[in-house]
Structures are given as structure tokens and as C-alpha cells.
Write an enzyme that holds these catalytic residues in place. Sequence first.
Site, PDB file in Angstrom:
ATOM      1  CG  ASP A  51      26.346  51.815  52.922  1.00  0.00           C
ATOM      2  OD1 ASP A  51      25.864  51.843  54.073  1.00  0.00           O
ATOM      3  OD2 ASP A  51      26.562  50.760  52.300  1.00  0.00           O
ATOM      4  CG  HIS A  85      24.178  51.158  58.379  1.00  0.00           C
ATOM      5  ND1 HIS A  85      23.838  49.832  58.535  1.00  0.00           N
ATOM      6  CD2 HIS A  85      24.680  51.268  57.115  1.00  0.00           C
ATOM      7  CE1 HIS A  85      24.111  49.180  57.415  1.00  0.00           C
ATOM      8  NE2 HIS A  85      24.636  50.026  56.546  1.00  0.00           N
ATOM      9  CG  HIS A  98      22.082  49.894  51.991  1.00  0.00           C
ATOM     10  ND1 HIS A  98      21.601  50.127  53.261  1.00  0.00           N
ATOM     11  CD2 HIS A  98      23.374  49.507  52.157  1.00  0.00           C
ATOM     12  CE1 HIS A  98      22.544  49.859  54.144  1.00  0.00           C
ATOM     13  NE2 HIS A  98      23.638  49.482  53.498  1.00  0.00           N
ATOM     14  CG  HIS A 132      31.878  51.118  52.842  1.00  0.00           C
ATOM     15  ND1 HIS A 132      30.877  51.974  53.255  1.00  0.00           N
ATOM     16  CD2 HIS A 132      31.349  49.862  52.911  1.00  0.00           C
ATOM     17  CE1 HIS A 132      29.800  51.263  53.567  1.00  0.00           C
ATOM     18  NE2 HIS A 132      30.065  49.983  53.361  1.00  0.00           N
TER      19      HIS A 132
END
Length: 306
Positions: free
Chosen positions: A241, A78, A237, A264
Site C-alpha cells: 500500500d 494496488h 501488504h 493511507h
Amino acid sequence: MIRQRTLKSIVKATGVGLHGGRKVQLVLRPAAPDTGVVFHRVDLDPPCDLPADPYSVCDTRMCSGLERNGAKVGTVEHLMSAVAGLGVDNLHVDVDAPELPILDGSAGPFVFLLQSAGIEEQKAPKRFLRVKKAVEYREDDKWVRLEPHDGFRLTFSIVFNHPAIDKTSTSVTVDFAEHSYVRDVARARTFGFMQDVDSMRAHGLALGGSLDNAIVMDEYRVLNSDGLRYVDEFVKHKVLDAIGDLYLCGHPLLAAYSAHKAGHALNNQILRVLLEDRSAWEIATFEQPGMTPAAVSHQFELAPAT
């Protein structure tokens, strides 16, 4: 010339780590040109420096974490997203815990911190990483791709089969030739499900999670009394990311990113695939008037140095 940027002054914040649940103190400091973003575990003796680097990513369970010489710092995505969105190239990040504070679960508070410190240009050209040919990484039905593009565009789609998510937009394209990071992306919060909480906490995850720093859902609906910040906050979001994960390469990208059900781990893998093919990328600077692509000029006009 598009120049590198850092902070004008030091800024501090205190919060709770999402996964460890402990108090975390964070200090953001200016850095010299060509430093990049460097995390410092100042609670260790001696302190340990962890430069932002895709090859230092060690943990992609629910966050992006870095490790060097046994020292770790987690949940960096973030802050990295906010740093990328505001065009900051060089930054020292002091932290006294194994993870950054989650704050409100978005990049918005980090944007506020960076803007509060002030952002200034430096006497060095900004170094972009330009994708020259398409690269892709797949795992089962999940995939991520980077392609040549004269700017920075991200397209993301998600599948969760949950009524609260399905009634929102589950795909989005954010093109920084048209969109503003601060307005259109930064406030999108992380999200999770009540049914997963016990399992995550049994594995030492989400110990600091709450309605104050995440969108939380039961089997049917969003539990947060204030609802959603964007109609497509869930998939936004994921874009937030991805911006942070990709900035671990150390440079702003000139590329089109597209992904389906990625997270991720896949974001880290596509960076490694890209960087390991030396013919797939080059470093670019824009030092002469008229050389800068319009999309790039627009992106940094919307996030000006102050």
C-alpha cells in the site's frame, strides 16, 4: 540512461469494487512521456480526468481515493503499487465506476495485466524524486518518515494484538537493492476482521469483500482455506500500500521510508509535508553511464521492459 516507461498495448480487465460491490471495467492504455498516471471516469458525461496527485487524495478510509471536480475514483493504491513496482511512468487508466476493481486483494493481478500488455521504454529520462533531508509526520503513536537514501527502501511495523497476526512477522524491511517487487511484495493481500464487517457495510464499505479478495480473520484465526502467501503477508501488504500511496507523487522515490502503525492517511500526509518543503527534495535523472546508483539499477533490472 534510465528511461521512462509505458505499455506496449491496451489491456482490459473486469472485476468487483471492494467497497461498492458493483462490477467495474478497467482499461489500461499507453501514454506519452511525462504524462504520468491519469485516471479517466469514462462513465461520466463528460468523462472526467483525475491525474495521480497527492493533493487530489480525498478519501483515506480503508483505501486511497482521488477527487477532481466532484468526480471520484477510489482504491487506486494496488494498481499504483504495481505500476511503481514495474517502473511504469506513463499510463491512462479508464474506469467506469467510482473505484477500481479489487481483483484478488493484492497487486499481483495488476502486475499480470501490465506484463501482459508489455512494457516499453520511451525516449525520455525517468525523473526520480530524491529526498534530500528527513521529514516526518506523527499522529499519536503512529508515525511515518522519509529520509535520504541512494535507492528505495521501506521499513514498516504493525500492531494489531490479534493472535493470527501476532504469530507472523509484524515488521519488515524491503530494500529494492536486494528484493524483487514482483516476487517479494506484489502478492500480499489486503486483510480484515469479521467483527468489523457489519459496521463497515453499514457505512457503505467492503460491500464487495470476500475470501476471494482479502485475508479474513475471526477472533482467533485466518478463515481463508489457502492460508497466507507470505509468512509476513500482513505487514507486507502495508508495504505494498505504501508503495502505491507514495507513487501518487508522480515519480519513483529515492528515499528510505519508515512507518509504524501508518496507513493511507499518513502516507498522504508525509508526501504533502515533503513536497511543501522545497529544500527537502529535488528531481533527479540518470542520463550518463555510471551515474545510476547500484540499488536503482538492480530494481529495474528485476522489472525489465519487455
